[in-house]
Structure formats: C-alpha cells, structure tokens
Write a protein that holds these residues in place. Sequence first.
Motif, PDB file in Angstrom:
ATOM      1  N   TYR A 110       0.846  -1.208   0.000  1.00  0.00           N
ATOM      2  CA  TYR A 110       0.000   0.000   0.000  1.00  0.00           C
ATOM      3  C   TYR A 110       0.877   1.253   0.000  1.00  0.00           C
ATOM      4  CZ  TYR A 110      -3.756   3.217   1.339  1.00  0.00           C
ATOM      5  OH  TYR A 110      -4.669   4.244   1.357  1.00  0.00           O
ATOM      6  N   ALA A 111       1.882   1.259   0.861  1.00  0.00           N
ATOM      7  CA  ALA A 111       2.756   2.431   0.955  1.00  0.00           C
ATOM      8  C   ALA A 111       3.452   2.723  -0.373  1.00  0.00           C
ATOM      9  CB  ALA A 111       3.790   2.206   2.059  1.00  0.00           C
ATOM     10  N   LYS A 112       3.940   1.685  -1.031  1.00  0.00           N
ATOM     11  CA  LYS A 112       4.645   1.888  -2.305  1.00  0.00           C
ATOM     12  C   LYS A 112       3.699   2.382  -3.387  1.00  0.00           C
ATOM     13  CE  LYS A 112       8.451  -1.357  -1.517  1.00  0.00           C
ATOM     14  NZ  LYS A 112       9.077  -2.637  -1.913  1.00  0.00           N
ATOM     15  N   ARG A 113       2.502   1.796  -3.451  1.00  0.00           N
ATOM     16  CA  ARG A 113       1.554   2.188  -4.499  1.00  0.00           C
ATOM     17  C   ARG A 113       1.026   3.605  -4.308  1.00  0.00           C
ATOM     18  NH1 ARG A 113      -2.867   0.042  -4.202  1.00  0.00           N
ATOM     19  NH2 ARG A 113      -2.691  -1.361  -2.403  1.00  0.00           N
ATOM     20  N   HIS A 114       0.915   4.045  -3.062  1.00  0.00           N
ATOM     21  CA  HIS A 114       0.351   5.366  -2.785  1.00  0.00           C
ATOM     22  C   HIS A 114       1.414   6.415  -2.449  1.00  0.00           C
ATOM     23  CE1 HIS A 114      -3.955   4.251  -2.806  1.00  0.00           C
ATOM     24  NE2 HIS A 114      -3.547   3.082  -2.360  1.00  0.00           N
ATOM     25  N   GLY A 115       2.664   6.054  -2.554  1.00  0.00           N
ATOM     26  CA  GLY A 115       3.732   7.015  -2.311  1.00  0.00           C
ATOM     27  C   GLY A 115       3.833   7.474  -0.866  1.00  0.00           C
ATOM     28  N   VAL A 116       3.577   6.563   0.067  1.00  0.00           N
ATOM     29  CA  VAL A 116       3.643   6.887   1.496  1.00  0.00           C
ATOM     30  C   VAL A 116       5.029   6.499   2.012  1.00  0.00           C
ATOM     31  CG1 VAL A 116       2.616   6.484   3.762  1.00  0.00           C
ATOM     32  CG2 VAL A 116       1.178   6.433   1.707  1.00  0.00           C
ATOM     33  N   PRO A 117       5.751   7.405   2.665  1.00  0.00           N
ATOM     34  CA  PRO A 117       7.153   7.130   3.019  1.00  0.00           C
ATOM     35  C   PRO A 117       7.381   6.039   4.065  1.00  0.00           C
ATOM     36  CG  PRO A 117       6.450   9.277   3.856  1.00  0.00           C
ATOM     37  CD  PRO A 117       5.381   8.803   2.937  1.00  0.00           C
ATOM     38  N   ASN A 118       6.439   5.856   4.996  1.00  0.00           N
ATOM     39  CA  ASN A 118       6.659   4.899   6.080  1.00  0.00           C
ATOM     40  C   ASN A 118       5.493   3.925   6.218  1.00  0.00           C
ATOM     41  OD1 ASN A 118       9.157   6.149   7.125  1.00  0.00           O
ATOM     42  ND2 ASN A 118       7.797   7.845   7.663  1.00  0.00           N
ATOM     43  N   TRP A 119       5.815   2.691   6.577  1.00  0.00           N
ATOM     44  CA  TRP A 119       4.761   1.694   6.794  1.00  0.00           C
ATOM     45  C   TRP A 119       5.139   0.817   7.984  1.00  0.00           C
ATOM     46  CZ3 TRP A 119       6.275  -3.373   6.615  1.00  0.00           C
ATOM     47  CH2 TRP A 119       7.462  -3.663   5.931  1.00  0.00           C
ATOM     48  N   TYR A 120       4.091   0.281   8.652  1.00  0.00           N
ATOM     49  CA  TYR A 120       4.281  -0.535   9.843  1.00  0.00           C
ATOM     50  C   TYR A 120       3.296  -1.704   9.847  1.00  0.00           C
ATOM     51  CZ  TYR A 120       6.583   3.745  11.503  1.00  0.00           C
ATOM     52  OH  TYR A 120       7.400   4.840  11.617  1.00  0.00           O
ATOM     53  N   ASN A 121       3.599  -2.714  10.646  1.00  0.00           N
ATOM     54  CA  ASN A 121       2.629  -3.781  10.875  1.00  0.00           C
ATOM     55  C   ASN A 121       2.228  -3.850  12.351  1.00  0.00           C
ATOM     56  OD1 ASN A 121       4.944  -4.868  11.963  1.00  0.00           O
ATOM     57  ND2 ASN A 121       4.671  -6.895  11.034  1.00  0.00           N
ATOM     58  N   ASN A 122       2.531  -2.771  13.079  1.00  0.00           N
ATOM     59  CA  ASN A 122       2.184  -2.657  14.490  1.00  0.00           C
ATOM     60  C   ASN A 122       1.638  -1.264  14.751  1.00  0.00           C
ATOM     61  OD1 ASN A 122       2.953  -1.789  17.400  1.00  0.00           O
ATOM     62  ND2 ASN A 122       3.020  -4.023  17.469  1.00  0.00           N
ATOM     63  N   ALA A 123       0.446  -1.202  15.348  1.00  0.00           N
ATOM     64  CA  ALA A 123      -0.206   0.092  15.559  1.00  0.00           C
ATOM     65  C   ALA A 123       0.593   1.002  16.487  1.00  0.00           C
ATOM     66  CB  ALA A 123      -1.620  -0.121  16.112  1.00  0.00           C
ATOM     67  N   SER A 124       1.202   0.440  17.528  1.00  0.00           N
ATOM     68  CA  SER A 124       1.972   1.254  18.471  1.00  0.00           C
ATOM     69  C   SER A 124       3.134   1.956  17.787  1.00  0.00           C
ATOM     70  CB  SER A 124       2.495   0.390  19.619  1.00  0.00           C
ATOM     71  OG  SER A 124       1.447  -0.087  20.414  1.00  0.00           O
ATOM     72  N   ASP A 125       3.768   1.253  16.851  1.00  0.00           N
ATOM     73  CA  ASP A 125       4.894   1.862  16.140  1.00  0.00           C
ATOM     74  C   ASP A 125       4.434   3.065  15.325  1.00  0.00           C
ATOM     75  OD1 ASP A 125       6.572  -0.040  17.200  1.00  0.00           O
ATOM     76  OD2 ASP A 125       6.518  -1.337  15.429  1.00  0.00           O
TER      77      ASP A 125
END
Length: 326
Positions: free
Chosen positions: A45-60
Amino acid sequence: MDEIKWGIIGCGDVTEVKSGPAFNKVANSKLVAVMRRDAAKAEDYAKRHGVPNWYNNASDLINDPEVNAIYIATPPLQHEEYTIAALAAGKPVYVEKPMALNSAAAQRMADASEKYGVKLVVAHYRRAQPLFLKIKSLLAEKAIGDVRFVDLKMLQPIASDIIANSEENWRINPAISGGGLFHDLAPHQLDLMLYYFGDATSFHGLASKQDISAPVEDLVTGHIQFENNVVFNGLWCFSAPKSEQSDSCDIYGSKGKITFSVFGQYIKINIEGKEETLQFEPLQHVEQPMIEQVVSYLIGEGENPCSAEEALKTMKIMDAFTKVLD
C-alpha cells in the motif's frame, strides 16, 4: 499544528479510493505513514500510494514522531483500543463509523478525548457532501414547509452490491462489527437524521433474524421522535427479494416531500404536486470534503464536523434498535 501529518491504522480496502488518497489532496495535509498487520500488504500500500513509512504494528505508527494525527480505518472491534492509545499519546484521531462496537465503548472513547484534552472526530462524512448539504439547506429554508415525519427503507437481497467488498466478510461477524449489515450502513442514515433534526427525545426498535442461515439479525425496525416533534420510521432488511431492492428516504413536510437515496446521487423535491429532480456527480474520494473539514478543525481554523458526543447519540440509537446491552 500548521500541517497535519497523517498515519493510517488499517490501510485496507476502504482506504484505497474512498479516503486514503484524499489526505494528500487537502491543503495543510499529508499522509506520511500507514499500518496493517500484514506487513507485505502494508508495504505494498505504501509503495503504491507514495507513502514514506509503513508498519505492521499500531503502536509503532502511533509513536512515529513524524505522525501528528491518526486516521483509524480498521473494523469497529479495534476502534476503541486504537483511539484511546492515540489520544493517550497526544495525537488527535479521525475514526471511521460506526464509532465503536456499541455505545459503551463509544462513551469510553469520548471520555478519553476529554481526559487527555485531545481532539476526536468521527467519520460521518456524508455531512460534508454536496448532496446532503443541499437537503439541509432545503430543510432550513422550509422548501417543503414544516417537517412532519420521515420514512426510510433499506431493503437489500442477501447478495447485495451496495455492501462494500472485503477479503473477509467481517461485517456479518458481530464480534468484529458490532452486528450485521445494519451496523455498517445505518450509521450514515441515522447520523443524517440527527444532523437534520437535532436531538432525539425517544427512540426504540427491534431486530429479528429472518434468514435462518444468517449469523446475525438481518431485519431491524426503529422509531425516533425528535425534540422538534419530527417522527422517524426506519426499516432495514438484508434478506429482501432482489425485485424489491430499495434505498430510499422520504421527508414529508406540510407543503411537500423530499426524496433521496443515502447511497445514491439524486434528490427529488415535490412541492404541491410539482416535482424537480437534482442529480449530483459521484465524488472521486467520498471522504475528501469531510477530511477538509477535519484538517481545518485540527489546525484551529474550523469547528469539529462530527464530535464524539454527536456520534455517541447515533450509537445509542443503534443499540436501542438492536437491543444491544452494555
């Protein structure tokens, strides 16, 4: 805050077009991080939408110093937990509807916003769309005279195309959604009634399982009396025959009637026998007008477009209609 730097918790299907891209199209707003428990899907999702950061943990994501506001787009089960965690971290929240699993959870979210002194907005985004703003203006100018009553019907077959698609049909799992398809669609409809007619003085309803194979109640009826004596009658059936499929809301006044579809693009105005139809173009990103108002509120230039206290009223009505206990 001069610029809202958003992080999305739950970058699933609902954020692909409806909301996600709008965060980068609104002034003073930028999407800087997304989270999904499936790391591969979050990264994609991050790569397709040009979002710089991605996580798999909500706290992070919540603790990312670049993120200063959180959009929660998970199923309702996680709304309370993630909202309170973000508020506790001092980050304002824009949370999807329904606000929570039930009104008790919604109340705890509202209390947390007050406790931490952090802003909370609920995504009853139809309030900001041109079609529904037009209805509000017609009512304000008394185009159909004094409003008497409202009749709403949502009749859908078991396999309805009005329901949003998702990989897992969590909308009919009450442990995740709070109930059935009523809990997914009715928040839009009931919030509009409160937006148009103000506070309710009484409300009651009942829920029934008509389709014995359904895991949740698929028929709900409800009645509301508002402070201004407007009376609302609503019927939701998700096991109706396809030939009787309907999404209609009729507002009756002393001079005529306004008819519209909550999930459609038209308004019909009938005043003393003369009918006019207004058509509206579909929005590319249906939440963009609401996100504009949310950003304005968060940077201190506007009012809260839908407060926790307002959304809590909708949750209480839904609970009463379906007899949900705290």
